[in-house]
Design a protein around this motif. Structure first.
Motif, PDB file in Angstrom:
ATOM      1  N   LEU A 161      -6.850  -0.439   6.596  1.00  0.00           N
ATOM      2  CA  LEU A 161      -7.428   0.380   5.525  1.00  0.00           C
ATOM      3  C   LEU A 161      -6.486   1.526   5.157  1.00  0.00           C
ATOM      4  N   GLU A 162      -5.929   2.186   6.172  1.00  0.00           N
ATOM      5  CA  GLU A 162      -4.976   3.266   5.889  1.00  0.00           C
ATOM      6  C   GLU A 162      -3.768   2.726   5.125  1.00  0.00           C
ATOM      7  N   ILE A 164      -3.663   0.109   3.154  1.00  0.00           N
ATOM      8  CA  ILE A 164      -4.073  -0.211   1.775  1.00  0.00           C
ATOM      9  C   ILE A 164      -4.199   1.070   0.950  1.00  0.00           C
ATOM     10  N   LYS A 165      -4.741   2.120   1.553  1.00  0.00           N
ATOM     11  CA  LYS A 165      -4.838   3.405   0.850  1.00  0.00           C
ATOM     12  C   LYS A 165      -3.454   3.916   0.449  1.00  0.00           C
ATOM     13  N   ILE A 166      -2.527   3.848   1.402  1.00  0.00           N
ATOM     14  CA  ILE A 166      -1.183   4.367   1.144  1.00  0.00           C
ATOM     15  C   ILE A 166      -0.479   3.535   0.067  1.00  0.00           C
ATOM     16  N   SER A 168      -1.737   1.589  -2.194  1.00  0.00           N
ATOM     17  CA  SER A 168      -2.395   1.567  -3.507  1.00  0.00           C
ATOM     18  C   SER A 168      -2.552   2.962  -4.105  1.00  0.00           C
ATOM     19  N   THR A 170      -4.660   5.201  -3.139  1.00  0.00           N
ATOM     20  CA  THR A 170      -6.091   5.472  -3.252  1.00  0.00           C
ATOM     21  C   THR A 170      -6.565   6.347  -2.086  1.00  0.00           C
ATOM     22  N   GLY A 171      -7.415   7.318  -2.384  1.00  0.00           N
ATOM     23  CA  GLY A 171      -8.009   8.125  -1.320  1.00  0.00           C
ATOM     24  C   GLY A 171      -7.007   9.074  -0.677  1.00  0.00           C
ATOM     25  N   ASP A 172      -7.406   9.619   0.455  1.00  0.00           N
ATOM     26  CA  ASP A 172      -6.569  10.567   1.190  1.00  0.00           C
ATOM     27  C   ASP A 172      -6.198   9.964   2.541  1.00  0.00           C
ATOM     28  N   PRO A 173      -5.005   9.427   2.651  1.00  0.00           N
ATOM     29  CA  PRO A 173      -4.584   8.868   3.952  1.00  0.00           C
ATOM     30  C   PRO A 173      -4.611   9.935   5.050  1.00  0.00           C
TER      31      PRO A 173
END
Lengths: 205, 86
Positions: A161-162, A164-166, A168, A170-173
């Motif tokens: 998940l981390e 994918i966040k990084i 893409s 998206t969100g705050d890694p």
């Protein structure tokens, strides 16, 4: 733990996954290795794990390497990757992958487990603490330790998940943080990590 | 002052004997807390020197090398023994 991480990345449609895992599938793997099964006991892990991943998503390119990369190979692999997920059983291997990521300037995620506890560290080279900031020397190797497959799957999935966040944006890694999940007590703790001024791996970056 | 204690990672069962909370005099430090926590542990129960330490969410080093800062009432001292299981 690398198994669930690779599986989630592949199912998530990451463009290319390179997995490196030495040795043959053995029965003690079966409590946590989601990429293997009793059908492939005694066979080389990487080859079968690669086949399984390809069967899960035809649009993802999967490369399987049947041994643990040495320092030179790790550096070469890092140059071909956008991110490294580190899930091997020894700190020597983890620190080697950390160094390869720092030198290539790519994000690094370390995921580890013991019993019912899992830890996750997310490194942005040159900006946050790296694994060697925390462990200048590898802590003693523990050959036999308890592992519950559920914590492997949970922590490996969080590592994916981390990633994918990084990748893409998206969100705050969890940059520069260690997340621990204490499954014995159901407690999550997040710690802000400090860089070490004299870190031999990252202080000059 | 009261200090909360959290332990996770390797040797979890051994560390389960640690108290969840300790009491220190005002002005007590991380080393005071560690001394109180470990003084009665047997040799085979001692925490690894590479155990990471954090105070209320801020990493301060390892058991072997850390900032010996003063603690405040209700701080949480977090001990994370090194974990490498793959």
């Amino acid at each position: 733990m690398g198994g669930p991480a690779a599986l989630m990345l592949t199912m998530g449609g990451i463009g290319r996954v390179i997995i490196a895992h030495g040795g043959d599938m053995i029965s003690p793997d079966l409590n946590r290795q989601v990429l293997g099964s009793e059908r492939v006991l005694g066979r080389p892990r990487a080859e079968d794990f690669g086949d399984y991943l390809r069967s899960m998503n035809q649009f993802v390119e999967v490369e399987a390497i049947g041994h643990e990369p040495n320092a030179t190979e790790a550096a070469e692999l890092a140059e071909r990757c956008d991110i490294i997920l580190s899930c091997p059983p020894t700190f020597e291997e983890r620190l080697r992958l950390n160094r390869a990521a720092v030198e290539a300037g790519i994000p690094f995620i370390d995921a580890a487990q013991w019993g019912m506890t899992g830890t996750l560290i997310v490194v942005k080279p040159g900006e946050t603490a790296c694994l060697e900031c925390l462990y200048p020397e590898p802590p003693p190797f523990e050959e036999f330790f308890p592992v519950v497959g559920a914590i492997s799957a949970a922590t490996g999935s969080l590592a994916a998940l981390e990633a994918i966040k990084i990748l893409s944006g998206t969100g705050d890694p969890l940059w520069g943080k260690m997340l621990t999940y204490d499954g014995y007590r159901g407690k999550v703790t997040t710690v802000q990590l400090q860089r070490r001024a004299l870190c031999a791996c990252c202080s000059s970056r | 002052m009261k200090i909360q204690i959290s332990y996770t990672g390797r040797s979890y069962q051994t560390a389960a004997i640690l108290p969840a909370e300790i009491t220190l005099d005002d002005g007590g430090t991380v080393d005071d807390a560690l001394h109180l926590l470990t003084k009665d542990l047997a040799d085979d129960q001692q925490l690894p020197m590479s155990c990471l330490l954090a105070v209320s969410g801020e990493h301060i080093g390892t058991l072997a090398s850390h900032t010996n800062q003063s603690l405040q009432d209700r701080d949480e001292l977090i001990l994370i023994a090194p974990v490498a299981g793959g």
